[in-house]
Design an enzyme around this catalytic site. Sequence first.
Site, PDB file in Angstrom:
ATOM      1  N   ASP A  85       0.852  -1.197   0.000  1.00 38.68           N
ATOM      2  CA  ASP A  85       0.000   0.000   0.000  1.00 38.68           C
ATOM      3  C   ASP A  85       0.888   1.247   0.000  1.00 38.68           C
ATOM      4  OD1 ASP A  85      -3.208   0.508   0.954  1.00 38.68           O
ATOM      5  OD2 ASP A  85      -1.816   2.192   1.118  1.00 38.68           O
ATOM      6  N   ILE A  86       0.496   2.230  -0.785  1.00 39.65           N
ATOM      7  CA  ILE A  86       1.295   3.462  -0.916  1.00 39.65           C
ATOM      8  C   ILE A  86       1.280   4.281   0.380  1.00 39.65           C
ATOM      9  CG2 ILE A  86      -0.486   5.074  -1.771  1.00 39.65           C
ATOM     10  CD1 ILE A  86       1.511   5.792  -4.042  1.00 39.65           C
ATOM     11  N   ASN A 110     -12.903  -3.199   2.350  1.00 44.11           N
ATOM     12  CA  ASN A 110     -13.863  -2.099   2.417  1.00 44.11           C
ATOM     13  C   ASN A 110     -14.772  -2.177   1.195  1.00 44.11           C
ATOM     14  OD1 ASN A 110     -12.761  -0.945   4.786  1.00 44.11           O
ATOM     15  ND2 ASN A 110     -11.139   0.010   3.584  1.00 44.11           N
ATOM     16  N   GLU A 152     -12.241   3.424  -1.178  1.00 44.90           N
ATOM     17  CA  GLU A 152     -11.744   4.568  -1.960  1.00 44.90           C
ATOM     18  C   GLU A 152     -11.382   4.167  -3.373  1.00 44.90           C
ATOM     19  OE1 GLU A 152      -8.591   6.261   0.353  1.00 44.90           O
ATOM     20  OE2 GLU A 152     -10.001   7.018   1.859  1.00 44.90           O
ATOM     21  N   VAL A 153     -10.825   2.984  -3.531  1.00 47.84           N
ATOM     22  CA  VAL A 153     -10.448   2.514  -4.871  1.00 47.84           C
ATOM     23  C   VAL A 153     -11.418   1.418  -5.276  1.00 47.84           C
ATOM     24  CG1 VAL A 153      -8.654   1.427  -6.266  1.00 47.84           C
ATOM     25  CG2 VAL A 153      -8.015   3.107  -4.515  1.00 47.84           C
ATOM     26  N   HIS A 202     -10.149  -5.285  -3.495  1.00 41.35           N
ATOM     27  CA  HIS A 202      -8.839  -5.569  -2.898  1.00 41.35           C
ATOM     28  C   HIS A 202      -9.003  -6.005  -1.447  1.00 41.35           C
ATOM     29  CE1 HIS A 202      -9.726  -1.257  -2.562  1.00 41.35           C
ATOM     30  NE2 HIS A 202      -9.152  -1.294  -1.360  1.00 41.35           N
ATOM     31  N   HIS A 258      -7.017  -5.787   2.013  1.00 39.70           N
ATOM     32  CA  HIS A 258      -5.882  -5.229   2.759  1.00 39.70           C
ATOM     33  C   HIS A 258      -5.350  -6.317   3.685  1.00 39.70           C
ATOM     34  CE1 HIS A 258      -6.750  -0.792   2.224  1.00 39.70           C
ATOM     35  NE2 HIS A 258      -7.938  -1.281   1.964  1.00 39.70           N
TER      36      HIS A 258
HETATM   37  P1  5GP Z   1      -9.804   1.369   0.214  1.00 41.80           P
HETATM   38  O1  5GP Z   1     -10.121   2.546   1.088  1.00 41.80           O
HETATM   39  O2  5GP Z   1     -10.376   1.515  -1.168  1.00 41.80           O
HETATM   40  O3  5GP Z   1     -10.113   0.054   0.849  1.00 41.80           O
HETATM   41  O4  5GP Z   1      -8.228   1.360   0.109  1.00 41.80           O
HETATM   42  C1  5GP Z   1      -7.500   1.813  -0.991  1.00 41.80           C
HETATM   43  C2  5GP Z   1      -6.033   1.713  -0.619  1.00 41.80           C
HETATM   44  O5  5GP Z   1      -5.273   1.873  -1.811  1.00 41.80           O
HETATM   45  C3  5GP Z   1      -5.571   2.801   0.365  1.00 41.80           C
HETATM   46  O6  5GP Z   1      -5.025   2.176   1.529  1.00 41.80           O
HETATM   47  C4  5GP Z   1      -4.514   3.576  -0.426  1.00 41.80           C
HETATM   48  O7  5GP Z   1      -3.417   3.971   0.367  1.00 41.80           O
HETATM   49  C5  5GP Z   1      -4.105   2.596  -1.514  1.00 41.80           C
HETATM   50  N1  5GP Z   1      -3.694   3.219  -2.764  1.00 41.80           N
HETATM   51  C6  5GP Z   1      -4.359   4.203  -3.429  1.00 41.80           C
HETATM   52  N2  5GP Z   1      -3.699   4.522  -4.550  1.00 41.80           N
HETATM   53  C7  5GP Z   1      -2.589   3.735  -4.600  1.00 41.80           C
HETATM   54  C8  5GP Z   1      -1.511   3.615  -5.537  1.00 41.80           C
HETATM   55  O8  5GP Z   1      -1.423   4.300  -6.559  1.00 41.80           O
HETATM   56  N3  5GP Z   1      -0.564   2.696  -5.257  1.00 41.80           N
HETATM   57  C9  5GP Z   1      -0.616   1.903  -4.144  1.00 41.80           C
HETATM   58  N4  5GP Z   1       0.363   1.038  -3.963  1.00 41.80           N
HETATM   59  N5  5GP Z   1      -1.625   1.997  -3.233  1.00 41.80           N
HETATM   60  C10 5GP Z   1      -2.597   2.896  -3.472  1.00 41.80           C
END
Ligand code: 5GP
Length: 119
Positions: free
Chosen positions: A33-34, A89, A97-98, A102, A104
């Site tokens: 994760d970034i 999520n 958010e994405v 996925h 985590h």
């Molecule tokens: P969500 O809130 O959708 O479950 O989590 C999305 C995750 O993707 C977040 O923890 C965020 O830090 C990670 N993320 C978003 N954009 C990127 C990216 O460009 N590269 C990587 N490696 N992680 C990302």
Amino acid sequence: MDEQDNCIFCKIIREEIPAQKIYEDDDIIAFNDINPAAPVHFLIIPRIHVASLLACDETHQQVLGKMLLLAPTLAKEQGCTDGFRTIINTGRVGGQEVYHLHIHVIGSKTRLPAMIHKD
Ligand code: 5GP
Ligand code: ZN
């Protein structure tokens, strides 16, 4: 334009943007994760674009199982010898958010903060 054209995780799969990959096969990739929430924090994603768990059906059963089974294998490889947390999520209420499915995987040497009920 298709949903996957602008999807950031599809871009990682297509290697249009870089990521610190820790695993890949024909169905799945995993990368750090970034913005890590703990010393170990990686994401396991399917190569096929599927927006969230809400968009999954029985055709995704195999890849979902494979993703979940990879979690402990990769977590151990990443140094989680005494447990870890998995989070998916889903949608606005779930804080997603994405919008590319996925898992985590989050780990640390010490106990992670309580998520559901306070300690
Ligand atoms: P969500 O809130 O959708 O479950 O989590 C999305 C995750 O993707 C977040 O923890 C965020 O830090 C990670 N993320 C978003 N954009 C990127 C990216 O460009 N590269 C990587 N490696 N992680 C990302
Ligand atoms: Zn995607």
